[in-house]
Design a protein around this motif. Structure first.
Motif, mmCIF file in Angstrom:
data_model
loop_
_atom_site.group_PDB
_atom_site.id
_atom_site.type_symbol
_atom_site.label_atom_id
_atom_site.label_comp_id
_atom_site.label_asym_id
_atom_site.label_seq_id
_atom_site.Cartn_x
_atom_site.Cartn_y
_atom_site.Cartn_z
ATOM 1 N N MET A 1 10.455 79.025 -111.879
ATOM 2 C CA MET A 1 10.499 80.002 -111.051
ATOM 3 C C MET A 1 11.767 81.010 -111.725
ATOM 4 O O MET A 1 12.795 80.510 -112.131
ATOM 5 C CB MET A 1 10.857 79.929 -109.622
ATOM 6 N N ASN A 2 11.332 82.135 -111.822
ATOM 7 C CA ASN A 2 12.366 83.168 -112.021
ATOM 8 C C ASN A 2 12.871 84.159 -110.948
ATOM 9 O O ASN A 2 12.155 84.218 -109.765
ATOM 10 C CB ASN A 2 11.837 84.107 -112.993
ATOM 11 N N TYR A 3 14.060 84.750 -111.082
ATOM 12 C CA TYR A 3 14.871 85.510 -109.899
ATOM 13 C C TYR A 3 14.825 86.774 -110.494
ATOM 14 O O TYR A 3 15.449 87.176 -111.542
ATOM 15 C CB TYR A 3 15.969 84.856 -109.670
ATOM 16 N N TRP A 4 15.002 87.926 -109.403
ATOM 17 C CA TRP A 4 14.916 89.129 -109.859
ATOM 18 C C TRP A 4 15.762 89.869 -108.676
ATOM 19 O O TRP A 4 15.945 89.562 -107.720
ATOM 20 C CB TRP A 4 13.888 89.882 -110.067
ATOM 21 N N LEU A 5 16.138 91.122 -109.164
ATOM 22 C CA LEU A 5 16.931 92.091 -108.198
ATOM 23 C C LEU A 5 16.003 93.287 -108.259
ATOM 24 O O LEU A 5 16.110 93.641 -109.673
ATOM 25 C CB LEU A 5 18.393 92.133 -108.381
ATOM 26 N N MET A 6 15.818 93.981 -107.393
ATOM 27 C CA MET A 6 14.804 95.308 -107.521
ATOM 28 C C MET A 6 15.552 96.078 -106.502
ATOM 29 O O MET A 6 15.907 95.857 -105.242
ATOM 30 C CB MET A 6 13.488 95.102 -106.942
ATOM 31 N N LYS A 7 15.909 97.421 -106.861
ATOM 32 C CA LYS A 7 16.805 98.533 -106.106
ATOM 33 C C LYS A 7 15.948 99.434 -105.526
ATOM 34 O O LYS A 7 14.757 99.739 -106.215
ATOM 35 C CB LYS A 7 17.663 99.323 -106.760
ATOM 36 N N GLN A 32 13.365 99.161 -120.018
ATOM 37 C CA GLN A 32 13.877 98.043 -119.951
ATOM 38 C C GLN A 32 13.435 97.475 -118.388
ATOM 39 O O GLN A 32 13.055 96.417 -118.455
ATOM 40 C CB GLN A 32 15.392 97.995 -120.183
ATOM 41 N N ALA A 33 13.644 98.325 -117.685
ATOM 42 C CA ALA A 33 13.111 97.724 -116.012
ATOM 43 C C ALA A 33 11.526 97.305 -115.954
ATOM 44 O O ALA A 33 11.054 96.182 -115.667
ATOM 45 C CB ALA A 33 13.227 98.871 -115.109
ATOM 46 N N ARG A 34 10.762 98.418 -116.855
ATOM 47 C CA ARG A 34 9.137 97.932 -116.971
ATOM 48 C C ARG A 34 8.928 96.662 -117.638
ATOM 49 O O ARG A 34 8.219 95.745 -116.986
ATOM 50 C CB ARG A 34 8.635 99.083 -117.557
ATOM 51 N N ASN A 35 9.759 96.108 -118.497
ATOM 52 C CA ASN A 35 9.637 94.974 -119.383
ATOM 53 C C ASN A 35 10.000 93.722 -118.591
ATOM 54 O O ASN A 35 9.406 92.850 -118.504
ATOM 55 C CB ASN A 35 10.352 94.921 -120.753
ATOM 56 N N HIS A 36 11.047 94.130 -117.580
ATOM 57 C CA HIS A 36 11.327 92.890 -116.888
ATOM 58 C C HIS A 36 10.104 92.605 -115.711
ATOM 59 O O HIS A 36 10.004 91.630 -115.509
ATOM 60 C CB HIS A 36 12.553 93.219 -115.663
ATOM 61 N N MET A 37 9.809 93.532 -115.331
ATOM 62 C CA MET A 37 8.515 93.517 -114.314
ATOM 63 C C MET A 37 7.283 92.943 -115.023
ATOM 64 O O MET A 37 6.580 92.043 -114.543
ATOM 65 C CB MET A 37 8.056 95.009 -113.725
ATOM 66 N N LYS A 38 7.346 93.283 -116.441
ATOM 67 C CA LYS A 38 5.996 92.526 -117.004
ATOM 68 C C LYS A 38 6.264 91.041 -117.236
ATOM 69 O O LYS A 38 5.231 90.217 -117.530
ATOM 70 C CB LYS A 38 5.835 93.310 -118.383
ATOM 71 N N PRO A 135 16.975 90.915 -114.009
ATOM 72 C CA PRO A 135 16.870 89.314 -113.776
ATOM 73 C C PRO A 135 18.113 88.932 -113.041
ATOM 74 O O PRO A 135 19.034 89.457 -113.101
ATOM 75 C CB PRO A 135 16.949 88.818 -115.175
ATOM 76 N N VAL A 136 17.999 88.074 -112.419
ATOM 77 C CA VAL A 136 19.210 86.970 -111.667
ATOM 78 C C VAL A 136 18.913 85.638 -112.363
ATOM 79 O O VAL A 136 17.850 85.023 -111.976
ATOM 80 C CB VAL A 136 18.916 87.283 -110.025
ATOM 81 N N SER A 137 20.083 85.138 -112.649
ATOM 82 C CA SER A 137 20.114 83.923 -113.193
ATOM 83 C C SER A 137 19.936 82.697 -111.922
ATOM 84 O O SER A 137 20.223 83.257 -110.656
ATOM 85 C CB SER A 137 21.176 83.427 -113.815
ATOM 86 N N GLU A 138 19.629 81.695 -112.015
ATOM 87 C CA GLU A 138 19.389 80.711 -111.135
ATOM 88 C C GLU A 138 20.938 80.424 -110.316
ATOM 89 O O GLU A 138 21.002 80.170 -109.005
ATOM 90 C CB GLU A 138 18.986 79.269 -111.467
ATOM 91 N N ILE A 139 21.747 80.546 -111.068
ATOM 92 C CA ILE A 139 23.237 80.302 -110.598
ATOM 93 C C ILE A 139 23.647 81.520 -109.675
ATOM 94 O O ILE A 139 24.219 81.097 -108.595
ATOM 95 C CB ILE A 139 24.385 80.078 -111.690
ATOM 96 N N GLU A 140 23.323 82.637 -110.101
ATOM 97 C CA GLU A 140 23.717 83.654 -109.513
ATOM 98 C C GLU A 140 22.721 83.980 -107.890
ATOM 99 O O GLU A 140 23.411 84.254 -107.062
ATOM 100 C CB GLU A 140 23.365 85.115 -110.145
ATOM 101 N N TRP A 141 21.648 83.413 -108.226
ATOM 102 C CA TRP A 141 20.720 83.451 -107.073
ATOM 103 C C TRP A 141 21.345 82.379 -105.923
ATOM 104 O O TRP A 141 21.361 82.796 -104.866
ATOM 105 C CB TRP A 141 19.474 82.899 -107.305
ATOM 106 N N GLN A 142 21.944 81.407 -106.505
ATOM 107 C CA GLN A 142 22.465 80.113 -105.449
ATOM 108 C C GLN A 142 23.774 80.696 -104.994
ATOM 109 O O GLN A 142 23.927 80.522 -103.769
ATOM 110 C CB GLN A 142 22.690 79.033 -106.193
ATOM 111 N N VAL A 143 24.561 81.507 -105.703
ATOM 112 C CA VAL A 143 25.977 81.905 -104.982
ATOM 113 C C VAL A 143 25.744 82.978 -104.384
ATOM 114 O O VAL A 143 26.221 83.018 -103.188
ATOM 115 C CB VAL A 143 26.873 82.577 -106.486
ATOM 116 N N ILE A 144 24.726 83.835 -104.431
ATOM 117 C CA ILE A 144 24.527 84.914 -103.533
ATOM 118 C C ILE A 144 23.847 84.281 -102.178
ATOM 119 O O ILE A 144 24.161 84.722 -101.221
ATOM 120 C CB ILE A 144 23.575 86.043 -104.396
#
Length: 152
Positions: A1-7, A32-38, A135-144
């Motif tokens: 699974m990947n993690y993301w942040l969307m504003k 760049q944002a489009r490529n993240h969504m892809k 993108p959000v890393s797994e560690i960042e996801w856990q910290v948040i």
């Protein structure tokens, strides 16, 4: 699974709006944002971030329910997001569909995120980064998520 942040600007579309309906995340016009969504996959989780408002920060969590597909709003001349260089045969812009997972009891503020040394490399906190999808890393996801549990 990947993690993301969307504003999103909450006066345009907020976590409460998402709570009432699934949405297509259209109108992204940064490559760049489009490529993240892809790169998003069905089931990936997303921090839903309120920007350009009084209470800036992470408001909750959403889930990607469809992988990227062409953003048809770019083909509609009357649409605010129209791009004459994007066509059904050669789409330049893409979108994903999101659904609500949960709203945090309290927004995790940008200043609170900046206080965490574990988040120092997070793209959101880098000076000048204005991407609406990142993108959000797994560690960042856990910290948040640990921060969120402390705001209750």
């Amino acid at each position: 699974m990947n993690y993301w942040l969307m504003k999103s600007e909450p006066d345009v579309f907020s976590i409460d709006d998402l709570k009432t309906k699934t949405t297509s995340w259209d109108g992204v016009r940064n490559y760049q944002a489009r490529n993240h969504m892809k790169n998003m996959k069905q089931g990936d989780l997303v921090f839903f971030y309120h920007s350009s408002c009084k209470n800036i920060g992470i408001a909750g969590i959403a889930k990607v329910i469809t992988e990227a597909y062409p953003d048809h709003t770019s083909w509609e001349p009357s649409n605010h997001y129209f791009d004459p260089k994007s066509t059904p045969d050669n789409p330049k812009w893409f979108m994903v569909d999101l659904e609500f997972v949960r709203k945090f009891p309290k927004i995790i503020s940008l200043s609170s995120l900046k206080e965490s040394p574990e988040l120092k490399d997070m793209p959101l906190l880098k000076k000048g980064n204005r991407l609406s999808v990142m993108p959000v890393s797994e560690i960042e996801w856990q910290v948040i998520n640990r921060k969120q549990s402390h705001t209750i």
